[in-house]
Design a protein around this motif. Structure first.
Motif, PDB file in Angstrom:
ATOM      1  N   ASN A   1      19.325 -13.460  -1.329  1.00 25.14           N
ATOM      2  CA  ASN A   1      20.576 -14.210  -1.340  1.00 25.14           C
ATOM      3  C   ASN A   1      20.500 -15.501  -0.527  1.00 25.14           C
ATOM      4  O   ASN A   1      21.480 -16.226  -0.444  1.00 25.14           O
ATOM      5  CB  ASN A   1      21.719 -13.336  -0.797  1.00 25.14           C
ATOM      6  N   ASP A   2      19.350 -15.788   0.105  1.00 26.60           N
ATOM      7  CA  ASP A   2      19.212 -16.969   0.948  1.00 26.60           C
ATOM      8  C   ASP A   2      17.798 -17.519   0.794  1.00 26.60           C
ATOM      9  O   ASP A   2      16.902 -16.819   0.342  1.00 26.60           O
ATOM     10  CB  ASP A   2      19.493 -16.587   2.407  1.00 26.60           C
ATOM     11  N   GLN A   3      17.586 -18.744   1.195  1.00 26.48           N
ATOM     12  CA  GLN A   3      16.288 -19.402   1.051  1.00 26.48           C
ATOM     13  C   GLN A   3      15.254 -18.804   2.000  1.00 26.48           C
ATOM     14  O   GLN A   3      15.613 -18.432   3.107  1.00 26.48           O
ATOM     15  CB  GLN A   3      16.427 -20.900   1.314  1.00 26.48           C
ATOM     16  N   PRO A   4      13.999 -18.703   1.633  1.00 22.49           N
ATOM     17  CA  PRO A   4      13.526 -18.929   0.270  1.00 22.49           C
ATOM     18  C   PRO A   4      14.022 -17.793  -0.629  1.00 22.49           C
ATOM     19  O   PRO A   4      13.938 -16.624  -0.260  1.00 22.49           O
ATOM     20  CB  PRO A   4      12.004 -18.926   0.394  1.00 22.49           C
ATOM     21  N   SER A   5      14.557 -18.161  -1.765  1.00 22.84           N
ATOM     22  CA  SER A   5      15.235 -17.172  -2.607  1.00 22.84           C
ATOM     23  C   SER A   5      14.274 -16.254  -3.349  1.00 22.84           C
ATOM     24  O   SER A   5      14.626 -15.122  -3.664  1.00 22.84           O
ATOM     25  CB  SER A   5      16.170 -17.863  -3.593  1.00 22.84           C
ATOM     26  N   SER A   6      13.057 -16.690  -3.652  1.00 23.19           N
ATOM     27  CA  SER A   6      12.096 -15.792  -4.308  1.00 23.19           C
ATOM     28  C   SER A   6      10.796 -15.753  -3.504  1.00 23.19           C
ATOM     29  O   SER A   6      10.300 -16.780  -3.067  1.00 23.19           O
ATOM     30  CB  SER A   6      11.819 -16.232  -5.742  1.00 23.19           C
ATOM     31  N   VAL A   7      10.300 -14.510  -3.324  1.00 27.22           N
ATOM     32  CA  VAL A   7       9.117 -14.299  -2.501  1.00 27.22           C
ATOM     33  C   VAL A   7       8.274 -13.203  -3.144  1.00 27.22           C
ATOM     34  O   VAL A   7       8.817 -12.193  -3.606  1.00 27.22           O
ATOM     35  CB  VAL A   7       9.515 -13.858  -1.072  1.00 27.22           C
ATOM     36  N   THR A   8       6.960 -13.380  -3.179  1.00 27.73           N
ATOM     37  CA  THR A   8       6.074 -12.308  -3.615  1.00 27.73           C
ATOM     38  C   THR A   8       6.109 -11.226  -2.552  1.00 27.73           C
ATOM     39  O   THR A   8       5.913 -11.493  -1.374  1.00 27.73           O
ATOM     40  CB  THR A   8       4.641 -12.820  -3.804  1.00 27.73           C
ATOM     41  N   LEU A   9       6.381  -9.996  -2.978  1.00 31.04           N
ATOM     42  CA  LEU A   9       6.532  -8.882  -2.045  1.00 31.04           C
ATOM     43  C   LEU A   9       5.181  -8.222  -1.801  1.00 31.04           C
ATOM     44  O   LEU A   9       4.742  -7.368  -2.565  1.00 31.04           O
ATOM     45  CB  LEU A   9       7.530  -7.861  -2.601  1.00 31.04           C
ATOM     46  N   SER A  10       4.529  -8.599  -0.730  1.00 28.22           N
ATOM     47  CA  SER A  10       3.221  -8.026  -0.418  1.00 28.22           C
ATOM     48  C   SER A  10       3.356  -6.619   0.145  1.00 28.22           C
ATOM     49  O   SER A  10       2.394  -5.857   0.144  1.00 28.22           O
ATOM     50  CB  SER A  10       2.474  -8.924   0.563  1.00 28.22           C
ATOM     51  N   ALA A  11       4.537  -6.254   0.620  1.00 31.46           N
ATOM     52  CA  ALA A  11       4.747  -4.927   1.205  1.00 31.46           C
ATOM     53  C   ALA A  11       5.571  -4.028   0.284  1.00 31.46           C
ATOM     54  O   ALA A  11       6.265  -3.140   0.752  1.00 31.46           O
ATOM     55  CB  ALA A  11       5.428  -5.056   2.551  1.00 31.46           C
ATOM     56  N   ALA A  12       5.482  -4.245  -1.015  1.00 31.27           N
ATOM     57  CA  ALA A  12       6.219  -3.393  -1.962  1.00 31.27           C
ATOM     58  C   ALA A  12       5.580  -2.012  -1.997  1.00 31.27           C
ATOM     59  O   ALA A  12       4.408  -1.833  -1.689  1.00 31.27           O
ATOM     60  CB  ALA A  12       6.206  -4.022  -3.354  1.00 31.27           C
ATOM     61  N   ASN A  13       6.353  -1.027  -2.369  1.00 28.84           N
ATOM     62  CA  ASN A  13       5.890   0.345  -2.559  1.00 28.84           C
ATOM     63  C   ASN A  13       5.796   0.573  -4.061  1.00 28.84           C
ATOM     64  O   ASN A  13       6.706   0.190  -4.807  1.00 28.84           O
ATOM     65  CB  ASN A  13       6.884   1.315  -1.928  1.00 28.84           C
ATOM     66  N   TRP A  14       4.715   1.201  -4.510  1.00 25.83           N
ATOM     67  CA  TRP A  14       4.423   1.298  -5.942  1.00 25.83           C
ATOM     68  C   TRP A  14       4.345   2.741  -6.410  1.00 25.83           C
ATOM     69  O   TRP A  14       4.020   3.636  -5.642  1.00 25.83           O
ATOM     70  CB  TRP A  14       3.091   0.614  -6.244  1.00 25.83           C
ATOM     71  N   GLY A  15       4.565   2.931  -7.709  1.00 28.21           N
ATOM     72  CA  GLY A  15       4.410   4.246  -8.317  1.00 28.21           C
ATOM     73  C   GLY A  15       4.457   4.133  -9.827  1.00 28.21           C
ATOM     74  O   GLY A  15       4.582   3.042 -10.381  1.00 28.21           O
ATOM     75  N   ALA A  16       4.338   5.291 -10.489  1.00 29.59           N
ATOM     76  CA  ALA A  16       4.362   5.317 -11.952  1.00 29.59           C
ATOM     77  C   ALA A  16       5.138   6.538 -12.438  1.00 29.59           C
ATOM     78  O   ALA A  16       5.193   7.565 -11.750  1.00 29.59           O
ATOM     79  CB  ALA A  16       2.944   5.340 -12.511  1.00 29.59           C
ATOM     80  N   CYS A  17       5.721   6.401 -13.627  1.00 26.50           N
ATOM     81  CA  CYS A  17       6.508   7.475 -14.237  1.00 26.50           C
ATOM     82  C   CYS A  17       6.156   7.598 -15.717  1.00 26.50           C
ATOM     83  O   CYS A  17       5.681   6.656 -16.338  1.00 26.50           O
ATOM     84  CB  CYS A  17       8.001   7.159 -14.152  1.00 26.50           C
ATOM     85  N   TYR A  18       6.429   8.777 -16.229  1.00 34.13           N
ATOM     86  CA  TYR A  18       6.317   9.012 -17.669  1.00 34.13           C
ATOM     87  C   TYR A  18       7.538   9.824 -18.071  1.00 34.13           C
ATOM     88  O   TYR A  18       7.788  10.895 -17.508  1.00 34.13           O
ATOM     89  CB  TYR A  18       5.020   9.758 -18.004  1.00 34.13           C
ATOM     90  N   GLN A  19       8.310   9.313 -19.008  1.00 32.16           N
ATOM     91  CA  GLN A  19       9.543   9.945 -19.475  1.00 32.16           C
ATOM     92  C   GLN A  19      10.455  10.319 -18.306  1.00 32.16           C
ATOM     93  O   GLN A  19      10.925  11.444 -18.187  1.00 32.16           O
ATOM     94  CB  GLN A  19       9.219  11.154 -20.349  1.00 32.16           C
ATOM     95  N   ASN A  20      10.679   9.359 -17.434  1.00 33.68           N
ATOM     96  CA  ASN A  20      11.568   9.475 -16.276  1.00 33.68           C
ATOM     97  C   ASN A  20      11.140  10.505 -15.231  1.00 33.68           C
ATOM     98  O   ASN A  20      11.959  10.979 -14.441  1.00 33.68           O
ATOM     99  CB  ASN A  20      13.013   9.730 -16.707  1.00 33.68           C
TER     100      ASN A  20
END
Length: 140
Positions: free
Chosen positions: A55-74
């Motif tokens: 909601n504030d500058q910088p408004s878009s940032v690459t998230l290097s600390a994102a948490n990841w995962g995968a799903c199949y059929q929810n």
């Protein structure tokens, strides 16, 4: 004359305090987008990137600390693994289209203290206060 001087000084201090208090609000993560939106894993891993929009500058940032995962059929799955850097790879024998997701903690705790926790159901949509983005990965 001295009476007005103190009043002006007091009002100036009050205005500065209000300005500083309002300007110190933390940025709030509003959405997460993954790219590419769709990918085919053919014979190699696929690099996904999570971009956070604030909601504030910088408004878009690459998230290097994102948490990841995968799903199949929810449902969460181990048929696709996703590294901490967003590299997704199909397990041997995995066939079909899987959802790759990434979530990030909000910069401000705007919804009741859920920061740092895994979303209630990242496979079926964001849960709690986490902001989640998704993409599709096809395993041949």
């Amino acid at each position: 004359m001295r009476k007005y001087g103190l009043s002006v000084f007091f009002l100036a201090v009050l205005a500065i305090a209000i300005t500083l208090a309002c300007g110190s609000s933390p940025r709030v993560l509003q959405s997460v987008n993954l790219s590419p939106l769709t990918a085919d894993a053919q014979d190699s891993p696929v690099q996904f990137t999570a971009t956070g929009y604030f909601n504030d500058q910088p408004s878009s940032v690459t998230l290097s600390a994102a948490n990841w995962g995968a799903c199949y059929q929810n449902q969460r799955t181990t048929a696709v693994s996703v590294s901490a850097e967003g590299v997704a790879q199909c397990a041997v024998g995995a066939v079909g289209t899987y959802t790759v997701w990434a979530w990030a903690e909000n910069a401000a705790d705007s919804c009741g203290g859920n920061n740092g926790e895994v979303p209630a159901n990242p496979c079926g949509g964001a849960g709690g206060c986490q902001v989640t983005g998704t993409a599709q990965l096809t395993c041949p």
